[in-house]
Scaffold this motif. Structure first.
Motif, PDB file in Angstrom:
ATOM      1  N   UNK B   8       0.866  -1.185   0.000  1.00 60.12           N
ATOM      2  CA  UNK B   8       0.000   0.000   0.000  1.00 60.12           C
ATOM      3  C   UNK B   8       0.895   1.224   0.000  1.00 60.12           C
ATOM      4  N   UNK B   9       1.452   1.517  -1.165  1.00 56.25           N
ATOM      5  CA  UNK B   9       2.524   2.498  -1.236  1.00 56.25           C
ATOM      6  C   UNK B   9       2.368   3.294  -2.528  1.00 56.25           C
ATOM      7  N   UNK B  10       2.403   4.603  -2.419  1.00 52.19           N
ATOM      8  CA  UNK B  10       2.239   5.457  -3.584  1.00 52.19           C
ATOM      9  C   UNK B  10       3.447   5.490  -4.497  1.00 52.19           C
ATOM     10  N   UNK B  11       4.563   4.971  -4.028  1.00 49.45           N
ATOM     11  CA  UNK B  11       5.802   4.920  -4.803  1.00 49.45           C
ATOM     12  C   UNK B  11       5.586   4.147  -6.098  1.00 49.45           C
ATOM     13  N   UNK B  12       6.043   4.722  -7.215  1.00 47.22           N
ATOM     14  CA  UNK B  12       5.841   4.066  -8.507  1.00 47.22           C
ATOM     15  C   UNK B  12       6.579   2.732  -8.574  1.00 47.22           C
ATOM     16  N   UNK B  13       7.703   2.643  -7.899  1.00 50.53           N
ATOM     17  CA  UNK B  13       8.429   1.372  -7.878  1.00 50.53           C
ATOM     18  C   UNK B  13       7.596   0.309  -7.177  1.00 50.53           C
ATOM     19  N   UNK B  15       4.383   0.202  -7.068  1.00 47.26           N
ATOM     20  CA  UNK B  15       3.342  -0.189  -8.022  1.00 47.26           C
ATOM     21  C   UNK B  15       3.904  -1.147  -9.070  1.00 47.26           C
TER      22      UNK B  15
END
Lengths: 227, 227
Positions: B8-13, B15
Motif C-alpha cells: 500500500x505504497x504510492x511509490x511508482x516502484x 506499483x
DNA sequence: CTGTATCCGTGTTGATACTG
DNA sequence: CAGTATCAACACGGATACAG
C-alpha cells in the motif's frame, strides 16, 4: 534444509530476480538509497512489513553484497544497515522502473509514500532541461527525516542533511508535497499539512520541474488504439 | 474473494512490483519481448514454470495492460500472447537490471539461457562504440527460433525472422554462443554445439563487441581482490 | 494440440506475542 | 530497540483430469 527457490536460468535478469525479487527486498533497498538506517527506521518507511521478514531480507541482502551491517560505536548499542557501492549503483534500476511504472494505466494516485521515496522520486522525475539557470538550495523536513537539495548548473543533487542555508524549505507531510508536484494541487490547498519557509516564488517554480509522462492506454477497459 | 497482496505504497516502484513483482512475471515478459508466443512456446523458454502459474500470470499481466491475448484465425485454434506497446517499453528495465546484476559477486555463469534471453542479452550488452563501421547481417538459429541482427551505422537491430541474406549465421545451441561472447571461450571449443555458416572472420569480430563490466566486490566471503 | 481447472504437499509470508 | 518464536494463511510447483 531447504534449497532457496531460484530460477535455474543463466539470464542476468533472472539472477537479479533471485537476489532482489523477493517481496520487500527492493523497498528495503529504496529506504537505504539515501543513507544508512536502523532496523526500526526501516520499519517506519515500510508500512506493512513484519519484523521477521525484515530480518530475513536484511540477511539475504547482506549475503548478496547489496548491503552491510555495521555496529555503531559502544554508546549506541544498535546496528545500522548501509548499501554497498554496488547496492547504491542499483538506483538506476529504481529510476527506470519508476519511470516506466508511473505510466501504468492501473496506478492509482494518492497512496502514501515514505519520505525517502518522495525524495528519490524527485531525483527520478526531474526534467533537467527545465532547471535552466535556476540556482538554489531547497530543504525538506518530513517528520524525523531531513534532506537538502541543490539546484545548480542544470543538476539536482540530494543529500540527507539539515539545510540551514536553504533558500526555501518544505516542512510537514511529504504526501502533501507529492500532491503539488505530481497531482497538480496548489500549495495553498495543503492547509497546514505542508509549510513553506523562505522564498515562496522559488517553491512555486520548483513545482514545475517534475512533468509526468503520458499514461499508457488501458487495453482492458478502454478501446485498443490503432497501432 | 481475497484482495491480492499489494504494497500500500504510492511509490511508482512499489506499483511496479505490484504488477510485475510476482514470481515468473518478468521472465514471461522477457520471453515475449521479441515477439508474440503461444502458451507452449512460453513454457519452453521458462523451464520450471507450471501450467497453472503461467495461466495465472498471463491473466494478471493482461489485466495490467502489459500484454494482450489474441486468437489466431480459425485454422489454428490457438491463442498468442503479445506485449502491448507499453509492455514492450519495459525493455529498458530489463536492460538496466541485467547490466546491474551481471556484476553480482554471487552470479554463477554457465546456467542455461533461453534463445530469447541470449538475443536480448546481446542487445543489452553490445558496446556500440565497438561496432565502428562494421556493416553486416548476422543470423541465428537456436532450435525452432530464428533471429536476424543487422549491424549498421553503429546500431544493432534485431528481429525475429530467418536471415536468408546473412553474412554469417550461428546454428545450434545458444548456450555455446554465450560461452564465446561472455565466457571467453573460442568457437573452436564448441565442437558441434555451435556451427557457423558464412564469414567466420566476421563471427570472430562479432564476438568482441560484448565486453563485460567489472564485478562488484564480494563483501561477505572475501576482501575485495586487487586484480 | 492448447490451454484451463482442481487437488495436494511444501515453503514463504505475515500477524501477534515474546525475549535480550 | 532489535530482533525471535509461533502459527495461520497463502502462493508455488507437480500431477492429473478435463474442455475446445
Amino acid at each position: 534444509m531447504s534449497q532457496k527457490r531460484a530460477y535455474q536460468d543463466g539470464c542476468a535478469v533472472a539472477h537479479a530476480l533471485d537476489i532482489v525479487g523477493d517481496r520487500w527486498a527492493m523497498p528495503i533497498m529504496r529506504e537505504l538509497m539515501l543513507g544508512p538506517k536502523r532496523f526500526t527506521d526501516l520499519r517506519a518507511g515500510l508500512p506493512g512489513i513484519s519484523a521477521n521478514v525484515l530480518t530475513q531480507r536484511l540477511e539475504e541482502l547482506e549475503a548478496s553484497s547489496i548491503l552491510i551491517r555495521r555496529r555503531l560505536p559502544p554508546p549506541a548499542a544498535s546496528q545500522i544497515y548501509a548499501l554497498t557501492d554496488w547496492g547504491r549503483e542499483s538506483e538506476i534500476v529504481f529510476q527506470v522502473l519508476g519511470r516506466w511504472a508511473c505510466r501504468s494505466p492501473t496506478m492509482q494516485p494518492g497512496k502514501p509514500m515514505s519520505p525517502v521515496s518522495v525524495v528519490l522520486s524527485m531525483r527520478t522525475m526531474i526534467d533537467r532541461s527545465r532547471i535552466g539557470d535556476l540556482n538554489a538550495v531547497i530543504g525538506f523536513r518530513f517528520g524525523e527525516e531531513a534532506f537538502r537539495a541543490t539546484l545548480k548548473d542544470g543538476n539536482f543533487l540530494i543529500d540527507r542533511s539539515e539545510a540551514a542555508d536553504a533558500d526555501a524549505t518544505f516542512i510537514g507531510d511529504q504526501n502533501a508535497l507529492v500532491a503539488v508536484l505530481y497531482g497538480g494541487a496548489r500549495y495553498a490547498d495543503m492547509a497546514d499539512a505542508l509549510r513553506i519557509e523562505g522564498d515562496r516564488m522559488l517553491a512555486g517554480r520548483f513545482a514545475t520541474l517534475f512533468p509526468l509522462p503520458p499514461k499508457a492506454p488501458d487495453m482492458v477497459s478502454g478501446q485498443p488504439s490503432v497501432s
